[in-house]
Design an enzyme around this catalytic site. Sequence first.
Site, PDB file in Angstrom:
ATOM      1  CG  HIS A  21      -6.511 -13.125  -3.221  1.00 28.66           C
ATOM      2  ND1 HIS A  21      -6.408 -13.520  -4.525  1.00 28.66           N
ATOM      3  CD2 HIS A  21      -7.252 -11.993  -3.236  1.00 28.66           C
ATOM      4  CE1 HIS A  21      -7.037 -12.671  -5.317  1.00 28.66           C
ATOM      5  NE2 HIS A  21      -7.565 -11.733  -4.548  1.00 28.66           N
ATOM      6  CD  GLU A  37      -4.372 -16.432  -4.144  1.00 25.47           C
ATOM      7  OE1 GLU A  37      -5.249 -16.890  -3.370  1.00 25.47           O
ATOM      8  OE2 GLU A  37      -4.609 -15.563  -5.006  1.00 25.47           O
ATOM      9  CE  LYS A  60      36.723 -11.578 -21.024  1.00 21.47           C
ATOM     10  NZ  LYS A  60      37.743 -12.437 -20.708  1.00 21.47           N
ATOM     11  N   PRO A  61      30.724 -12.731 -18.582  1.00 23.92           N
ATOM     12  CG  PRO A  61      28.731 -13.669 -19.404  1.00 23.92           C
ATOM     13  CD  PRO A  61      30.187 -13.966 -19.206  1.00 23.92           C
ATOM     14  CB  THR A  62      30.934 -13.429 -13.665  1.00 18.47           C
ATOM     15  OG1 THR A  62      29.912 -14.394 -13.850  1.00 18.47           O
ATOM     16  CG2 THR A  62      31.171 -13.171 -12.199  1.00 18.47           C
ATOM     17  CB  CYS A  84     -10.818 -13.156  -5.758  1.00 20.29           C
ATOM     18  SG  CYS A  84     -11.139 -11.433  -5.345  1.00 20.29           S
TER      19      CYS A  84
HETATM   20  N1  GLN Z   1     -12.565  -8.297 -10.383  1.00 12.15           N
HETATM   21  C1  GLN Z   1     -13.103  -8.743  -9.151  1.00 12.15           C
HETATM   22  C2  GLN Z   1     -13.291  -7.608  -8.162  1.00 12.15           C
HETATM   23  O1  GLN Z   1     -12.699  -6.573  -8.301  1.00 12.15           O
HETATM   24  C3  GLN Z   1     -12.267  -9.855  -8.544  1.00 12.15           C
HETATM   25  C4  GLN Z   1     -10.893  -9.431  -8.186  1.00 12.15           C
HETATM   26  C5  GLN Z   1      -9.958 -10.589  -7.957  1.00 12.15           C
HETATM   27  O2  GLN Z   1     -10.211 -11.702  -8.411  1.00 12.15           O
HETATM   28  N2  GLN Z   1      -8.847 -10.335  -7.284  1.00 12.15           N
HETATM   29  O3  GLN Z   1     -14.039  -7.742  -7.235  1.00 12.15           O
END
Ligand code: GLN
Length: 517
Positions: free
Chosen positions: A494, A496, A176-178, A368
């Site tokens: 970063h 990641e 039904k939702p579909t 970071c």
């Molecule tokens: N708050 C820290 C800064 O602005 C680290 C930022 C973060 O970890 N992305 O430098």
Amino acid sequence: MGKGIISASLAKLLQARGYEVTIQKLDPYINVDPGTLNPYEHGECYVTEDGAETDLDLGHYERFLGIPTSQANNVTTGRIYQSVINKERRGDYLGKTVQVIPHITDEIKRRVKMLGGKNKLDFVITEIGGTVGDIESLPYVEAVRQLKWEMGEQNVLVIHLTLVPFLQSSGELKTKPTQHSVKMLLEAGVQPNILVLRTSHELGDDLRRKVALFCNVDFDSVVQSIDVSTIYEVPIMMQQEKLDITVLKKMGMDYSGTADLGPWNKFLKRLQNPKFHTKIALVGKYVELADAYISINESFKHAGAMNNCCVDLEYIHSERIDESNYCDILKGYAGILVAPGFGDRGIDGKILAARYARENNVPFLGICLGLQCAVIEFARNVLGLTKAHSTEMALKTPDPVIDLMEEQKGVTEKGGTMRLGAYPCVITKGTRTFEAYGITDILERHRHRYEFNNKYLEAFKKAGMIPAGINPDTSLVEIMEIKDHKWFVGVQFHPEYSSTVLKPHPLFVSFVKATIC
Ligand code: GLN
């Protein structure tokens, strides 16, 4: 629901057939970008190479496809309105009344087409956030209707993802939702061509036939998306459901042969049959929401598979950690990661986590803010600068080992004003970092305002915390390492964001390896 993963999986299948493809996310909220959003709202903010702060779905696109996305791959209602209003102020509309139709819808269509035109792609897959029926989504659905009308059925295809709930008491799947959401789309003038049905139980042919009949789609166009243990199985599942073939057929493209998912399957096999196990603590403050650290999570899956290792990543709220309990909480982990973050809530717990890793020779990765905590900890407990801090948390500290970047000093606006996107870094030979990368020149993505204060660099070096990576243009410290430690690396960038299924990030690979040997 999984629109991002279905989009990424379809894109993967088309890419594996040799087509050029990209994915774009349209977000119906009014923020110009998710950069100013708290991670509790929509999860992690993902950063592209060109420095756009974007929706986390772009992370999935990059991890699946292995090709970088850009600002153009994420558009919000806020950005659409901002550009329409800017045009109006410039006088571009020549005295006309500016309206949702055609001006906002034109801008949406322009952003969709621009991506394909600029990059000469075979396919642009545009994922529309939100749910059919949301007020915010209406202009997007209308733009889709217009695109279909203007470009023709062969060139625009609509895939609608719906949920088929399973009623435990009667053991029944409900369509039904579909039916209802398809009806709402039809009211808006859009006939979906393919339905992807998210379900916890197998859909039988009868159910598929019923949905096909009620929703005016072909039987082959009712695609099942059953719950699986990992998102990385979804492309395989979509291949079994022939989603790629159905799409190619409908768009009049060559669908002979099959998508070669060889390397992908190899990864999946390693992921699902690990030889080793390791337990890593992620210390952060957004631990209640799994999506807040999604790229870190996924990076460990890629790096784990590479090491034939299942990484059991446990989240620890940094506010829970204090002087009295940090050893008890952190013992028993083979590695510690201190996560990125902003502000002073939970900062002491993060600093203690870095201390525990340093003092107990436990492999450590600081990302970071995580690097910044490791630097503060080292300054306080090794250099004896007991009041050392970051000026983000303690403006008046006598030893600002982490300080605001020069170019940040006059900045008052919050949106899009951090140091963002990819910057170069030169790695010092003979370091753990060099061992991991195997090269000296790298590009990594940033999202921060504060940095290591070079006034203290000599003192750090003398005491054994050394810069393992420096920005060649600005001399900013990008990576710090502790020399006499099993594996202790802090990075200002970063890693990641750039780990993908077929190219796990070298720092994560090395870190995981250090935790198992
Ligand atoms: N708050 C820290 C800064 O602005 C680290 C930022 C973060 O970890 N992305 O430098």
